[in-house]
Design a protein around this motif. Structure first.
Motif, PDB file in Angstrom:
ATOM      1  N   PHE A 110       0.845  -1.188   0.000  1.00  0.00           N
ATOM      2  CA  PHE A 110       0.000   0.000   0.000  1.00  0.00           C
ATOM      3  C   PHE A 110       0.880   1.239   0.000  1.00  0.00           C
ATOM      4  CE2 PHE A 110       0.841  -1.518   4.238  1.00  0.00           C
ATOM      5  CZ  PHE A 110       1.224  -0.393   4.939  1.00  0.00           C
ATOM      6  N   ALA A 111       0.267   2.401  -0.087  1.00  0.00           N
ATOM      7  CA  ALA A 111       0.964   3.678   0.091  1.00  0.00           C
ATOM      8  C   ALA A 111       0.264   4.427   1.219  1.00  0.00           C
ATOM      9  CB  ALA A 111       0.927   4.497  -1.194  1.00  0.00           C
ATOM     10  N   TYR A 112       1.014   5.273   1.932  1.00  0.00           N
ATOM     11  CA  TYR A 112       0.390   6.014   3.029  1.00  0.00           C
ATOM     12  C   TYR A 112       1.161   7.290   3.323  1.00  0.00           C
ATOM     13  CZ  TYR A 112       3.863   4.856   6.629  1.00  0.00           C
ATOM     14  OH  TYR A 112       5.005   4.771   7.382  1.00  0.00           O
ATOM     15  N   ASP A 179      -8.234   4.800   1.372  1.00  0.00           N
ATOM     16  CA  ASP A 179      -9.251   3.918   1.924  1.00  0.00           C
ATOM     17  C   ASP A 179      -9.632   4.378   3.329  1.00  0.00           C
ATOM     18  OD1 ASP A 179      -7.242   3.095   3.651  1.00  0.00           O
ATOM     19  OD2 ASP A 179      -6.872   1.204   2.614  1.00  0.00           O
ATOM     20  N   GLU A 180     -10.388   3.543   4.046  1.00  0.00           N
ATOM     21  CA  GLU A 180     -10.888   3.945   5.364  1.00  0.00           C
ATOM     22  C   GLU A 180      -9.771   4.125   6.388  1.00  0.00           C
ATOM     23  OE1 GLU A 180     -11.057  -0.550   5.011  1.00  0.00           O
ATOM     24  OE2 GLU A 180     -11.604   1.181   3.787  1.00  0.00           O
ATOM     25  N   ASP A 181      -8.599   3.539   6.141  1.00  0.00           N
ATOM     26  CA  ASP A 181      -7.469   3.701   7.037  1.00  0.00           C
ATOM     27  C   ASP A 181      -6.561   4.860   6.643  1.00  0.00           C
ATOM     28  OD1 ASP A 181      -8.178   1.439   8.602  1.00  0.00           O
ATOM     29  OD2 ASP A 181      -7.277   0.122   7.101  1.00  0.00           O
TER      30      ASP A 181
END
Length: 207
Positions: A110-112, A179-181
């Motif tokens: 993922f990316a964050y 997304d939700e996170d």
């Protein structure tokens, strides 16, 4: 005489402790695991801290940075154990599964926004790690792309190990909505590519 001195020097070198190989991580139990990190990464001293009153975390951090000291890539091996007296237990399945060495891990890519995560949780992994890197003279990017492996490493749920491979994403930010996170899902080809790079950077010697 020269040959004798050379032989003596080789004997001394052969007896050096594991500290002579700083990119080798050896965990003797829970988990029994030995990992070798690509020598292009620089090993930093261990980062140890409690997470609330539940667990104790130890992060082994390896960085690959340019002359500007901005991190381009980073490997983090996190060992986490339940604190004495805590009722907390690690209980999660290794799904989606991925084989890594002899074990099956929970896998994700993922990316964050690491800067936002650090601001929101200064006393947990993101905040502690950014402060630690800053103190070591490194600049952290705002965004990362990540491949992650995690597994419960004790049958009683008392410990876990997590392997992170992170790449600076500031120059090519993720697209789409978080997304939700607050994380961004990676496209299948991008996910496969970063996972290959993780497996090239972190090699299992044992476990």
């Amino acid at each position: 005489m020269k040959l004798a001195k050379i032989a003596a020097a080789l004997l001394v070198a052969a007896s050096l402790p594991a500290a002579a190989a700083p990119n080798l991580i050896v965990s003797k139990a829970a988990p029994a695991l030995t990992l070798r990190i690509d020598p292009r990464f620089t090993a930093l001293k261990p980062l140890k801290f409690p997470i609330e009153d539940l667990t104790n975390a130890e992060r082994r951090i390896f960085v690959d940075a340019g002359r500007d000291r901005v991190i381009d890539r980073m490997v983090v091996i996190q060992f986490e154990k339940v604190r004495p007296g805590s009722d907390f237990r690690f209980r999660y399945p290794s799904t989606p599964p991925r084989q890594f060495g002899a074990e099956t891990y929970r896998y994700g890519a993922f990316a964050y926004d690491d800067a936002a995560a650090a601001k929101a949780t200064p006393d947990k992994e993101p905040g502690k790690t950014r402060a630690f890197l800053r103190a070591a003279g490194y600049a952290s990017p705002k965004l990362y792309r990540v491949a992650r492996l995690a597994r419960v490493s004790d049958p009683k749920g008392l410990s876990e190990v997590i392997i992170f491979y992170l790449e600076n994403a500031d120059a090519r930010p993720p697209t789409g909505q978080p997304d939700e996170d607050g994380d961004w899902v990676l496209a299948p080809d991008e996910k496969a590519a970063i996972t290959r790079r993780m497996e090239a950077a972190v090699r299992v010697v044992r476990g």
